[in-house]
Design a protein around this motif. Sequence first.
Motif, PDB file in Angstrom:
ATOM      1  N   VAL B 762       0.857  -1.189   0.000  1.00  0.00           N
ATOM      2  CA  VAL B 762       0.000   0.000   0.000  1.00  0.00           C
ATOM      3  C   VAL B 762       0.886   1.230   0.000  1.00  0.00           C
ATOM      4  N   ARG B 763       0.593   2.152  -0.922  1.00  0.00           N
ATOM      5  CA  ARG B 763       1.372   3.393  -1.018  1.00  0.00           C
ATOM      6  C   ARG B 763       0.712   4.497  -0.197  1.00  0.00           C
ATOM      7  N   VAL B 764       0.847   4.403   1.110  1.00  0.00           N
ATOM      8  CA  VAL B 764       0.430   5.513   1.964  1.00  0.00           C
ATOM      9  C   VAL B 764       1.659   5.969   2.716  1.00  0.00           C
ATOM     10  N   SER B 765       1.602   7.160   3.305  1.00  0.00           N
ATOM     11  CA  SER B 765       2.779   7.661   4.011  1.00  0.00           C
ATOM     12  C   SER B 765       2.365   8.448   5.242  1.00  0.00           C
ATOM     13  N   PHE B 766       2.906   8.050   6.376  1.00  0.00           N
ATOM     14  CA  PHE B 766       2.695   8.802   7.614  1.00  0.00           C
ATOM     15  C   PHE B 766       3.924   9.634   7.964  1.00  0.00           C
ATOM     16  N   THR B 767       4.951   9.540   7.130  1.00  0.00           N
ATOM     17  CA  THR B 767       6.212  10.227   7.430  1.00  0.00           C
ATOM     18  C   THR B 767       6.510  11.340   6.436  1.00  0.00           C
ATOM     19  N   GLY B 768       5.769  11.366   5.342  1.00  0.00           N
ATOM     20  CA  GLY B 768       6.055  12.363   4.323  1.00  0.00           C
ATOM     21  C   GLY B 768       7.077  11.915   3.311  1.00  0.00           C
ATOM     22  N   GLU B 769       7.592  10.696   3.492  1.00  0.00           N
ATOM     23  CA  GLU B 769       8.561  10.165   2.520  1.00  0.00           C
ATOM     24  C   GLU B 769       7.876   9.100   1.659  1.00  0.00           C
ATOM     25  N   LEU B 770       8.552   8.772   0.600  1.00  0.00           N
ATOM     26  CA  LEU B 770       8.148   7.633  -0.214  1.00  0.00           C
ATOM     27  C   LEU B 770       8.024   6.415   0.687  1.00  0.00           C
ATOM     28  N   SER B 771       6.845   5.802   0.685  1.00  0.00           N
ATOM     29  CA  SER B 771       6.616   4.702   1.623  1.00  0.00           C
ATOM     30  C   SER B 771       5.931   3.532   0.947  1.00  0.00           C
ATOM     31  N   PHE B 772       6.327   2.348   1.368  1.00  0.00           N
ATOM     32  CA  PHE B 772       5.640   1.122   0.959  1.00  0.00           C
ATOM     33  C   PHE B 772       5.227   0.376   2.221  1.00  0.00           C
ATOM     34  N   GLU B 773       3.941   0.236   2.407  1.00  0.00           N
ATOM     35  CA  GLU B 773       3.437  -0.515   3.556  1.00  0.00           C
ATOM     36  C   GLU B 773       3.241  -1.945   3.070  1.00  0.00           C
ATOM     37  N   ILE B 774       4.045  -2.854   3.603  1.00  0.00           N
ATOM     38  CA  ILE B 774       3.966  -4.253   3.164  1.00  0.00           C
ATOM     39  C   ILE B 774       3.118  -5.018   4.163  1.00  0.00           C
ATOM     40  N   ASN B 775       1.901  -5.391   3.750  1.00  0.00           N
ATOM     41  CA  ASN B 775       0.986  -6.093   4.638  1.00  0.00           C
ATOM     42  C   ASN B 775       1.079  -7.585   4.382  1.00  0.00           C
ATOM     43  N   VAL B 776       1.296  -8.331   5.460  1.00  0.00           N
ATOM     44  CA  VAL B 776       1.377  -9.791   5.333  1.00  0.00           C
ATOM     45  C   VAL B 776       0.595 -10.420   6.474  1.00  0.00           C
ATOM     46  N   ALA B 777       0.348 -11.718   6.320  1.00  0.00           N
ATOM     47  CA  ALA B 777      -0.274 -12.459   7.414  1.00  0.00           C
ATOM     48  C   ALA B 777       0.717 -12.543   8.570  1.00  0.00           C
ATOM     49  N   PRO B 778       0.212 -12.594   9.801  1.00  0.00           N
ATOM     50  CA  PRO B 778       1.118 -12.590  10.961  1.00  0.00           C
ATOM     51  C   PRO B 778       2.154 -13.709  10.910  1.00  0.00           C
ATOM     52  N   ARG B 779       1.775 -14.850  10.326  1.00  0.00           N
ATOM     53  CA  ARG B 779       2.749 -15.952  10.318  1.00  0.00           C
ATOM     54  C   ARG B 779       3.945 -15.640   9.437  1.00  0.00           C
ATOM     55  N   HIS B 780       3.835 -14.659   8.553  1.00  0.00           N
ATOM     56  CA  HIS B 780       4.952 -14.274   7.688  1.00  0.00           C
ATOM     57  C   HIS B 780       5.697 -13.040   8.174  1.00  0.00           C
ATOM     58  N   MET B 781       5.173 -12.412   9.207  1.00  0.00           N
ATOM     59  CA  MET B 781       5.693 -11.093   9.576  1.00  0.00           C
ATOM     60  C   MET B 781       7.156 -11.146  10.015  1.00  0.00           C
ATOM     61  N   ARG B 782       7.457 -12.117  10.863  1.00  0.00           N
ATOM     62  CA  ARG B 782       8.833 -12.186  11.368  1.00  0.00           C
ATOM     63  C   ARG B 782       9.810 -12.451  10.212  1.00  0.00           C
ATOM     64  N   ALA B 783       9.402 -13.348   9.313  1.00  0.00           N
ATOM     65  CA  ALA B 783      10.262 -13.663   8.165  1.00  0.00           C
ATOM     66  C   ALA B 783      10.458 -12.430   7.284  1.00  0.00           C
ATOM     67  N   LEU B 784       9.372 -11.706   7.055  1.00  0.00           N
ATOM     68  CA  LEU B 784       9.460 -10.493   6.252  1.00  0.00           C
ATOM     69  C   LEU B 784      10.428  -9.499   6.896  1.00  0.00           C
ATOM     70  N   TRP B 785      10.227  -9.321   8.188  1.00  0.00           N
ATOM     71  CA  TRP B 785      11.042  -8.337   8.919  1.00  0.00           C
ATOM     72  C   TRP B 785      12.523  -8.695   8.839  1.00  0.00           C
ATOM     73  N   GLU B 786      12.802  -9.964   9.072  1.00  0.00           N
ATOM     74  CA  GLU B 786      14.213 -10.366   9.058  1.00  0.00           C
ATOM     75  C   GLU B 786      14.803 -10.239   7.660  1.00  0.00           C
ATOM     76  N   ARG B 787      13.984 -10.505   6.671  1.00  0.00           N
ATOM     77  CA  ARG B 787      14.431 -10.364   5.280  1.00  0.00           C
ATOM     78  C   ARG B 787      14.738  -8.891   4.989  1.00  0.00           C
ATOM     79  N   ILE B 788      13.864  -8.011   5.484  1.00  0.00           N
ATOM     80  CA  ILE B 788      14.091  -6.578   5.266  1.00  0.00           C
ATOM     81  C   ILE B 788      15.414  -6.157   5.908  1.00  0.00           C
ATOM     82  N   MET B 789      15.649  -6.659   7.101  1.00  0.00           N
ATOM     83  CA  MET B 789      16.890  -6.307   7.795  1.00  0.00           C
ATOM     84  C   MET B 789      18.116  -6.828   7.035  1.00  0.00           C
ATOM     85  N   GLU B 790      17.958  -8.052   6.555  1.00  0.00           N
ATOM     86  CA  GLU B 790      19.067  -8.697   5.857  1.00  0.00           C
ATOM     87  C   GLU B 790      19.397  -7.951   4.556  1.00  0.00           C
TER      88      GLU B 790
END
Lengths: 417, 949, 85
Positions: B762-790
């Motif tokens: 979802v292309r919304v922004s609460f910070t005023g910057e280019l933002s991508f809100e990546i919505n996933v099911a909770p069972r994928h959230m930790r994996a997504l987060w760690e992937r983003i960090m990696e």
Amino acid sequence: MMQRYSAAALLRHGLNRHTTWRRAWRTPPLKDAYDVIVIGAGGHGLATAYHLARDHGITNVAVLERGWLGGGNIARNTVTIRSNYMRDASIAFYVKSVELYEGLTRDLNFNMMHSKRTMVDVVQTYPKLRELRRRQLTMDIYGSTYEQISVEELRRRIPALTGGGPEARLPVIAGMVHTDAGVNRHDAVAWGYARASDAMGVEIHQQTAVQHLVRGPDGRIEGVETNRGMIRAPKVAVAVSGHTTTLTETVGLNLPLRTMNLTAFVSEPVKPLVDVIVNCPDSGFYFSQSDKGEMVIGGAPDMGQSFRRDIKQHVFEDTVTAMLSLFPSFKQLKLLRQWGGHLDISHDASPIMDETDVPGLFITAGWWGGYKAIPAGGLTLAHLVATGRPHPLMEKFTLNRFRHLDYVMESGTTTAR
Amino acid sequence: MQGDRLPEGGRIDRARPLSFTFNGRALQGYDGDTLASALLANGIHLCARSFKYHRPRGIVGLGVEEPSALVELLGDDASGNRPATTIPLREGLVAQSVNCWPGPGFDLGAVTQLIGRFIPAGFYYKTFKWPNWHLFEPAIRRAAGLAAAPTEPPAKGHFENRYAHCDVLVAGAGPAGLQAALEAARAGRRVILADEGVEAGGGLLNRRLTISGAPALDWVAGVVAELEAMPNVTHLQNATVWAYREHNYLMVNERAPDHPGLLERNWRIRAGEVICATGAIERMLVFGNNDRPGVMLASAAQAYVNRFGVRPGKRAVVFTNNSSAYAVAADLISGGVEVAAIIDSRAQVSEAARALVPNVEILTGHVVTTTRGGRALKGVEVAPLAGGASRRIACDLLAQSGGWNPAVHLWSQSRGTLRYDETLATFLSDKPAQAVTCVGAANGEIALDDDSDDLPYAIEPLWRVEQARGKAFLDIQNDVTVDDVHLALREGYDTVEHVKRYTTGGMGIDQGKTGNINIIGTVALAQGAAPGEIGTTTFRAPYTPVSFGAIGGLREESVTFPYRHTPITEWNHARGAFMYEAGARWRRPGYFPQAGESFQESVNRECRAVRQIVGVYDGSPLGTFELKGRDVGKFLDHLYTNIMSTLSPGQVRYGMMLSDDGLILDDGVVLRLSEHRWIVSTSTGHADAIHAHMEEQRQTCFPDWNLFVTNVTSQWNNATICGPRARALMEALGADVDLAPDALPFMGFADGQVADLPARIVRVSFTGELSFEINVAPRHMRALWERIMEVGAAFDITPVGSEANHVLRVEKGFLSLGHEVDGTVDPFDLGMGWVMSKKKPDYLGKHAVALRRAGTRDRRELVGLRPEPDQMIPEGAPLTQGGDRKPTEGLVTACVFSVVHDAWVGLALLENGQARHGEIVHVRLTDRTIPARVTAPVHYDPKGERLRS
Amino acid sequence: MMNIPCPFCGARNESEFAYGGPVKPDRPDPNAVPDEDWTAYLTRVPNPLGPVQERWHHVRGCGTWLTIWRDTRTHDIVEGPSDAG
């Protein structure tokens, strides 16, 4: 002439085995007309009568009480007196009320046992801290004191506060100290005002229940119908917290008020443990220890309109649970007595003081925690009744605001449910 | 050495002696004793000092009615203000008297007795006024309060609550309660029988009665055995029914339940029907010095002999106004107590009563006028009721009976009415308000029926002895005398509530169980009225004091108010995030400090990352609702101020919700997934309220509309990547949707795969910057987060907490509920009038906003602030003209350090602020003022180019 | 702790419900009524000493918004007036 109360008088009357004390107030015969009728011999009603007589020279006043004087909410509250509000209008009013309370013992020659013992807020969330600091800076404009203290200082001032540590759900993060706050003796307030008003000629009629208000053919108020017959007056002031709409409905008024139940309870008396008023806004309770040793505890209101004078168990349990999380040693303390009081809350949760659409009919209502407002409430209502104009301190609190939906939102919430 | 223990008898186990300590003295009693009976067995009567005059006080009663013998327990079960009559003795018990120092025998506080004459009821209202109360209060506070306050929670053990339902709750296991429970149980009803005593039997335990020719306690044992055997019966002893609420909901406090580690259990019982078999409480008589140790309720003296095998005195006088004391006298004699005389205020005494005590002198028409002795009773003065010469009788025990009050406390709590009964001279239950009945003594049947050898009950009220000499106490706990009540009446405090409050009569720990009716009677006599016309004061819960621990039970805050967590919580902890609760019970990271960083340095670093490179935050707590149905569009048009029904599938729109009062409820974005499927997102703090609001509107206003609302907040988590390099990071993560600005523009969304996980971007922004809100099911959230960090490591990705988010939104002038929205502003005040549709004729809040704006002037409007010179302004600081002590003209709603400007920037609500850009206004602090320049409420990228990029 | 009858779940403890306020008259069309009537609709609710019609939200249950009549003097749940709809 009022009989003086003093230590010397106690000694003198003591030698007469106290048989020479006079009645604190008369029980005069009921007349059929007065200049002003005040309905309700509670705090606000009696204070209004007092100020009508003292400030405006209006002494042909009857205070009508369906039960016993001082038997309404003034008999069932937690006697917390403070002025730490958020909006200008509220702060100015309560600063005045606190000032009047502090002088009341001498004004009325009746010991109110006013104990200016400070209120300490136990703050557990950052939004609440921000809100209280906002209050602090606005209160300073009106000379009301509020000061932030550290958690260490907070625990030093309230040694019993052993909960709310760093691992708690809501850890204690700061304290706020309101040194103007105090407590006093609620019965003494009612009795003191009654005695002083009576001495100036005001008549207090107990067991005199107003059944309905009476309008004249011109639409103005004409008087009240009571269980003792019709009593006439060109001006009638309604000061019957909780029952305001019950009375005003009898002349077809529809006011933005609802009647709710607020509870309080006391513990068994114990030796002094806490010498300040402790307020825990994030946990939803507050208490102080009375001179008799009881912890006097207040909590959340009941849900829904209620004219009952007791509390729902689960609401009470929530308050107790919150208290035990911050004061775990109170587990061994025992509940001695609990009760509720019904009061009316207005649509925006701020008080209403105004002449109604029925000319000559005045109301003072919507006091949520109105005990602390009694002296200034009496002062300002007497001014309104006597002059027909709102007292400057109460200009914001008229009924007119509901015509423009221009609410006084003291709670700072976003809805007026 | 239990010198006053009878050689035999009593329901105590002489094979099990128990050692205990009282006021430092090592003593011995038996299993089955109460502390009171054990003290009496050791010849100890004096065990307390009174509240006001510090007069010596002894044991008066037998159970919860005890007004006098209050003690404090020390050690493991430390608690204060306990009637000695209610404490079961146990090995190692340590108790001490309350309210006296150094002890009850020599009490320094007793000096108040010397000035007693000058401190009548209410004396403090008349003095201590000069110079002020503060001079006197500390001493008064120290003097009051009875026992010491607990300073620690119980050393071991815990409390618990339990729910229960039953057809019939029987309160009290005396004869009437047992009979009622038995009948109901035999009829197959689910019965709970709760009794405050340690064993069933009630008053029968204290007496020597027979039922159907057999000992009454045999009958009790038989009934108890039958009840115990029935599966539909729950039988609780040591369990006090202490509150009777609406809808037949009652509280039972069970002490010492049979469970290891459990101190007390609080039962919450919903009963189909309640039977109050609560018995009756004997009342005191009111005569001179009626508080002297050795003056005891007759029923208590009887019980100490019969139940505990204790001789409460060697030579007794019995003083009564009713028939029940004759059996007492007989039982005292059986216990080896000499009964010198029975003083009966009545003129006539039945032959049956006389027959119980054939060899005792009975003085009818006589009263006790006063007692003699010091710390122990030595004798009484007796005189004819009609007047005449008095006579002195030596005794060390005065057993008194003023008659019996049915225990109507629970009945009265249930809102049942009371009536005064002339024959019984007491208040009885009258009209019920709930499904409840009173039976047995609680119903005025003071004596047992014909099947027993109990005497029929007869009484003539004696509210006070007129010839009393010395202080005649109506309430011996609060030291309220007849003179005090007369003083109150003389001064105009002439209703019973005034008398109570003026004298404090009946306001002690016993709540006047033995004495209140005498106050009512005394008032009635003085006013020439019947007690029924005076009425009672209100009976309120609890029936007896209940520990707060039992009321709270096991409800630790972690159980009742658990945190809400996202799948990233553990990661946050591992990363050293500073976590706190930030609305709606969500525990969120405030910021992620690195070694050696201050709060401000951390926040600045996180902000800089978002503005200059890329950051990521966990947006999962935002409220998310899926709305389905044909009528969602028009429903949202009613709820939101702007038009939502025209939204095309695949689009996102910002919206604001108002209450019908025109107050801002919430703001957020709406996604249209398809023709009939929508997502509504709300602020975190208001998600539950908005859910309730939507359901209320749907169910009560538009029940016919085709529409369903499902809370999917916990079905969707999101990680929001924001910053100039957000798109590059997204591409590095791997997404199967086109992320180009044209393909997925600001306020658009797309479903697809991100990092091989099914996601909605979802292309919304609460910070005023280019933002991508990546919505996933909770069972994928930790994996997504760690992937983003990696993957983000190459971009120097920075996790961002809510503090930096706050800074970023303030820089942009995005509003925050609770900061800029405080119940007084409308969208126009916020410069967001565009969100209020003019086209729609009606929606929630439209008309109210128009009316309010038409009726008010000088509205507070949102502006930006730049302090001059640059400095921090505390949030919440008021704006006043010139910074003077004047009514406020505005309020600083937020002030943050902007890394973009390298300066502090703020937002404020200012009267007519929209017309005052460029002006200098003044922030008023307690010690200084801060000038600040008024700006537009956008400090960064006013055209919004960055968030659209 | 009242025992509130939920049409779907039966009588349940009050602690499962959130209070939803007294039932107001049907919402008038704000464009069709005088402003006084509109503000009265917004700010006034029935406040009887006696039976009041009110809503409860079974928020810790099935989610239903339900309507009962309750006597404000006693908390008894009572039959509403016959014309109450």
